[in-house]
Design an enzyme around this catalytic site. Sequence first.
Site, PDB file in Angstrom:
ATOM      1  N   HIS A 123     -11.691 -70.769 -20.296  1.00 63.19           N
ATOM      2  CA  HIS A 123     -12.502 -72.170 -20.153  1.00 63.19           C
ATOM      3  C   HIS A 123     -12.439 -74.055 -20.878  1.00 63.19           C
ATOM      4  O   HIS A 123     -12.653 -72.721 -22.103  1.00 63.19           O
ATOM      5  CB  HIS A 123     -14.238 -71.264 -19.593  1.00 63.19           C
ATOM      6  CG  HIS A 123     -14.606 -70.790 -19.008  1.00 63.19           C
ATOM      7  ND1 HIS A 123     -15.835 -70.107 -18.389  1.00 63.19           N
ATOM      8  CD2 HIS A 123     -13.562 -69.850 -18.175  1.00 63.19           C
ATOM      9  CE1 HIS A 123     -15.666 -69.581 -17.667  1.00 63.19           C
ATOM     10  NE2 HIS A 123     -14.559 -69.179 -17.725  1.00 63.19           N
ATOM     11  N   TYR A 142     -25.267 -73.236 -18.817  1.00 62.65           N
ATOM     12  CA  TYR A 142     -26.989 -72.439 -19.024  1.00 62.65           C
ATOM     13  C   TYR A 142     -27.723 -73.895 -19.023  1.00 62.65           C
ATOM     14  O   TYR A 142     -27.949 -74.872 -19.022  1.00 62.65           O
ATOM     15  CB  TYR A 142     -27.158 -73.727 -20.899  1.00 62.65           C
ATOM     16  CG  TYR A 142     -26.253 -72.517 -21.973  1.00 62.65           C
ATOM     17  CD1 TYR A 142     -26.207 -70.980 -22.863  1.00 62.65           C
ATOM     18  CD2 TYR A 142     -24.383 -71.967 -22.070  1.00 62.65           C
ATOM     19  CE1 TYR A 142     -25.512 -70.128 -23.374  1.00 62.65           C
ATOM     20  CE2 TYR A 142     -23.296 -70.948 -22.670  1.00 62.65           C
ATOM     21  CZ  TYR A 142     -23.718 -70.017 -22.720  1.00 62.65           C
ATOM     22  OH  TYR A 142     -23.552 -70.000 -24.180  1.00 62.65           O
ATOM     23  N   PRO A 163     -28.048 -64.058 -28.434  1.00 61.94           N
ATOM     24  CA  PRO A 163     -26.793 -63.934 -27.515  1.00 61.94           C
ATOM     25  C   PRO A 163     -26.688 -65.664 -27.275  1.00 61.94           C
ATOM     26  O   PRO A 163     -25.752 -65.667 -26.743  1.00 61.94           O
ATOM     27  CB  PRO A 163     -27.032 -63.298 -26.747  1.00 61.94           C
ATOM     28  CG  PRO A 163     -28.865 -63.052 -26.522  1.00 61.94           C
ATOM     29  CD  PRO A 163     -28.997 -63.494 -27.629  1.00 61.94           C
ATOM     30  N   LYS A 185     -22.372 -65.542 -30.408  1.00 57.23           N
ATOM     31  CA  LYS A 185     -21.608 -65.271 -31.912  1.00 57.23           C
ATOM     32  C   LYS A 185     -21.134 -64.082 -31.954  1.00 57.23           C
ATOM     33  O   LYS A 185     -20.430 -63.999 -33.182  1.00 57.23           O
ATOM     34  CB  LYS A 185     -22.157 -66.223 -32.649  1.00 57.23           C
ATOM     35  CG  LYS A 185     -21.634 -67.761 -32.621  1.00 57.23           C
ATOM     36  CD  LYS A 185     -21.253 -68.229 -32.890  1.00 57.23           C
ATOM     37  CE  LYS A 185     -20.170 -70.134 -32.682  1.00 57.23           C
ATOM     38  NZ  LYS A 185     -19.352 -69.565 -31.236  1.00 57.23           N
ATOM     39  N   TYR A 219     -19.525 -74.007 -30.432  1.00 56.90           N
ATOM     40  CA  TYR A 219     -19.387 -72.947 -29.667  1.00 56.90           C
ATOM     41  C   TYR A 219     -18.037 -72.727 -29.761  1.00 56.90           C
ATOM     42  O   TYR A 219     -17.694 -70.923 -29.265  1.00 56.90           O
ATOM     43  CB  TYR A 219     -19.348 -73.627 -28.450  1.00 56.90           C
ATOM     44  CG  TYR A 219     -19.816 -72.650 -26.949  1.00 56.90           C
ATOM     45  CD1 TYR A 219     -20.601 -72.122 -26.827  1.00 56.90           C
ATOM     46  CD2 TYR A 219     -19.115 -72.409 -26.193  1.00 56.90           C
ATOM     47  CE1 TYR A 219     -20.995 -71.069 -25.934  1.00 56.90           C
ATOM     48  CE2 TYR A 219     -19.294 -71.428 -25.118  1.00 56.90           C
ATOM     49  CZ  TYR A 219     -20.403 -71.135 -25.211  1.00 56.90           C
ATOM     50  OH  TYR A 219     -20.608 -70.115 -24.143  1.00 56.90           O
TER      51      TYR A 219
END
Length: 390
Positions: free
Chosen positions: A72, A201, A293, A297, A384
């Site tokens: 991604h 998200y 979560p 990580k 990220y």
Amino acid sequence: MRTQVAVIGAGPAGLLLSYLLHESGVDCVVLEARDREYVRHRVRAGVCEQPTVELLTELGLGKRLAAEGMRHEGLSLRFDRADHRIALTELTGKAITVYGQQEIVKDLIDAHETRGLPLHFEVSDVSVSDVDTERPVVRYRDASGSSQVLECAAVAGCDGFHGVCRPSIPDGVLSVFEREYPFAWLGVLAQTPPSHHELIYTYHERGFALHSMRTPEITRLYLQVDPAEELVAWSDDRIWSELTARLEVDDHFTLHEGPILDKGITPMRSFVVEPMRHGRLFLAGDAAHIVPPTGAKGMNLAVADVQVLSRALVALLGGDSSLAESYSDTCLRRVWRAEHFSWFMTTMLHTDPHSDAFARRLQLSQLRYVASSRAAATSLAENYVGLPFA
């Protein structure tokens, strides 16, 4: 029985550490309380940072990851009834790969068994002693119930938050830093193709939602719920209805529904102990730290820990204790960066039942800033996709 390193726990941290040590010529034994099939199939995290992918590939463990993992190059922040894409690769030159933690565990177990490396499942009554000496001792019962004594030069506690290694450290040695969050995640695994090609998200007044995936045919989805919620209260129809409401946008979007294969409720916490070492006992992964979560990580931190730990143990067994002495400080710098990022993502995206309208306006302001500022988006993206391993 004797070995150089006793590894407690056959999750990704313990298995990867064992493999790294064997690659460096260090003998070790892995002990795991669960049975082999449970370990191979327990559903956990699914996002691999680029440094994690690079390490597994370098070790020759990335063949299936390369074939089946889904790379991604961006993710969506969904709020104000619209998608706002964070272009991870454009901003950082890096990407993330969706490949289930259980798949990495399968690859590591297969690699151990192919090479005949010691890996013992269904052990019980594990205890650790003499870690203040150069010859720690691990006692346990094997799968047949027979008592065993394993002498070693070091113990790696990779046995998770509820394991036996951290409690084996004497009172007063560890400092604990933790935060409980007033919400939990209801996670479902659904037999349906993902509804979007990247992760979503979502900030919504009804609560956070996450659209993820495991394979082109399996979708992973999460809903923010109250920690006191009972799973029985969430029928499949209610789950799909709530996901639809929270993921809705003004532009066309269709949530693909399908049979729910698995569901569970997970509380949210941040947790760190310092130091991550006492004598010849070293903690790694969830045994030393937990992150909510939202930042993806947890597994990646475990991988980073054991890469540092493998080098420290190799040096220690060769007579150089400097890397072992700095192990905790080295790892904790990365751990606290990940803790902050995970807290940032969590507080920015979740609806706190105790917050007021002022706080919620601040959340929206932060989201709009991240989505509109290249500098802010780059900061999110850098964290990220994964900062370099130490």
